[in-house]
Enzyme design. Structure first.
Site, PDB file in Angstrom:
ATOM      1  N   GLU A 168       9.524   9.470   8.362  1.00  0.00           N
ATOM      2  CA  GLU A 168       9.863  10.807   7.868  1.00  0.00           C
ATOM      3  C   GLU A 168       8.717  11.348   7.020  1.00  0.00           C
ATOM      4  OE1 GLU A 168      13.691  10.860   5.930  1.00  0.00           O
ATOM      5  OE2 GLU A 168      13.301  12.761   4.930  1.00  0.00           O
ATOM      6  N   GLU A 172       9.870  19.497   0.466  1.00  0.00           N
ATOM      7  CA  GLU A 172      11.177  19.899  -0.054  1.00  0.00           C
ATOM      8  C   GLU A 172      10.993  20.862  -1.215  1.00  0.00           C
ATOM      9  OE1 GLU A 172      14.472  16.560   0.750  1.00  0.00           O
ATOM     10  OE2 GLU A 172      12.778  15.858  -0.427  1.00  0.00           O
ATOM     11  N   THR A 269      21.583  12.562  -6.926  1.00  0.00           N
ATOM     12  CA  THR A 269      21.022  13.633  -6.118  1.00  0.00           C
ATOM     13  C   THR A 269      21.103  14.956  -6.854  1.00  0.00           C
ATOM     14  OG1 THR A 269      22.027  12.465  -4.267  1.00  0.00           O
ATOM     15  CG2 THR A 269      20.961  14.556  -3.765  1.00  0.00           C
TER      16      THR A 269
END
Ligand SMILES: *[C@@H]1O[C@H](CO)[C@@H](O)[C@H](O)[C@H]1NC(C)=O
Ligand SMILES: *[C@@H]1O[C@H](CO)[C@@H](O)[C@H](O)[C@H]1NC(C)=O
Ligand SMILES: *[C@@H]1O[C@H](CO)[C@@H](O)[C@H](O)[C@H]1NC(C)=O
Ligand SMILES: *[C@@H]1O[C@H](CO)[C@@H](O)[C@H](O)[C@H]1NC(C)=O
Length: 306
Positions: A168, A172, A269
């Site tokens: 990956e 972001e 998160t």
């Protein structure tokens, strides 16, 4: 996939990013990435990545301005990459529109169920947000996305190259931290503590949410470079990823993914993404807009079509 990885890694990822932020230099002016000055030792000097002699991965080089893109619902996709430009892997109606680009919407949930965890808050119910895969995979090449991200804390906008096995490469854009964008990568879903993530200033005092910026991933067999508006802000050398006999460096054909997601689902998160989103104070949807995306496949490793 983006979500499930994020949900599993949570706090660890947050910590990695913080460490990455401290370790990564902030560049202010437009500049190319310099060659690594460090001499490679025999041990970490990588053998060249062989150019395939047999059939190559088929990759499509194209620029999409989303005037009339063919975006097909995952459940309706017939598996033929010529039949569509993008596969809607979210599938929830209302999560995207095409008008002056591609608008990615994060839809307000009916009841967020704000909950207190051990060391902070999270939401039990998340907003649904658009995500899509390219129909073709790319094995090395470059992707540039012109994006104006949503600036609400907890809302994450992403450009990702992702292989089936979990290699990956990410950009972001995290709400509230509007002066920075974050780079990240994984090899085979493996975390390398304090190394994977980076936090980078938007050049010229820019912000992720007030203007469009050009976020580039330049992925070659020997390095990954991340650019913002043509300024190279990070270089990862394959040579520096050598651990126990393996280069932990993305090396598998990858879908190009774009998406918007709600980072409110767990305390770790939520803290990383500057959430949880307090939907009681937000409109019915949060939107990020992609003006265009360009994919340029490396012809040595791909059979390139247009
Ligand atoms: C995608 O397909 C599913 C299953 O048929 C359907 O429920 C959903 O509404 C569709 N989504 C869109 C955006 O058309
Ligand atoms: C989208 O990409 C992910 C990550 O590579 C992959 O696992 C998934 O199968 C892809 N889905 C479609 C419909 O292409
Ligand atoms: C975005 O930046 C990349 C890397 O510098 C560059 O090659 C590309 O032309 C830029 N795209 C646009 C539309 O300016
Ligand atoms: C490398 O392998 C050794 C022996 O198997 C193991 O103890 C060590 O944790 C490994 N290092 C990393 C960074 O994975």
């Amino acid at each position: 996939m983006i979500l499930s990885i994020k949900k599993t890694l949570l706090l660890i990822l947050g910590l990695a990013l913080v460490i990455g932020a401290i370790a990564s230099p902030h560049h202010k002016s437009k500049k190319p990435c310099k060659k690594s000055s460090k001499k490679l030792t025999k041990k970490n000097s990588p053998p060249p990545v062989p150019i395939p002699t047999g059939p190559k991965n088929t990759c499509r080089s194209f620029t999409d301005k989303f005037q009339n893109s063919r975006i097909v619902n995952q459940s309706a996709y017939n598996g033929d990459p010529t039949s569509a430009d993008w596969i809607d892997t979210c599938g929830v109606p209302g999560t995207y529109t095409q008008s002056n680009g591609l608008n990615l919407n994060l839809l307000k949930p009916a009841d967020q169920q704000r909950t207190k965890g051990d060391d902070g808050y999270y939401n039990k119910v998340l907003g649904e947000g658009f995500s899509c895969n390219s129909t073709y995979k790319m094995l090395y090449g470059s992707v540039s996305m012109i994006l104006k991200a949503n600036g609400v804390g907890g809302c994450v906008s992403a450009l990702v190259c992702m292989s089936e096995n979990g290699d990956e490469i990410d950009w972001e854009m995290v709400g509230k931290d509007t002066k920075h964008a974050q780079s990240n990568y994984f090899y085979d879903r493996m975390l390398i503590y304090g190394v994977n993530g980076g936090v980078h200033e938007i050049p010229k005092n820019g912000q992720i949410d007030t203007d469009f910026h050009n976020y580039t991933i330049d992925w070659s067999p020997d390095y990954i470079k991340w650019y913002i508006d043509g300024s190279c802000v990070r270089t990862l050398e394959r040579a520096d990823t050598y651990v126990n006999g393996t280069y932990r460096f993305p090396c598998h054909p990858s879908y190009v993914q774009m998406g918007i997601w709600d980072g409110s689902g767990a305390v770790g998160t939520a803290q990383w993404s500057n959430g949880p989103i307090d939907w009681t104070k937000q409109p019915s949807q949060l939107t990020s807009t992609i003006q265009q995306i360009s994919i340029t496949c490396n012809p040595d490793y791909n059979q390139v079509i247009n």
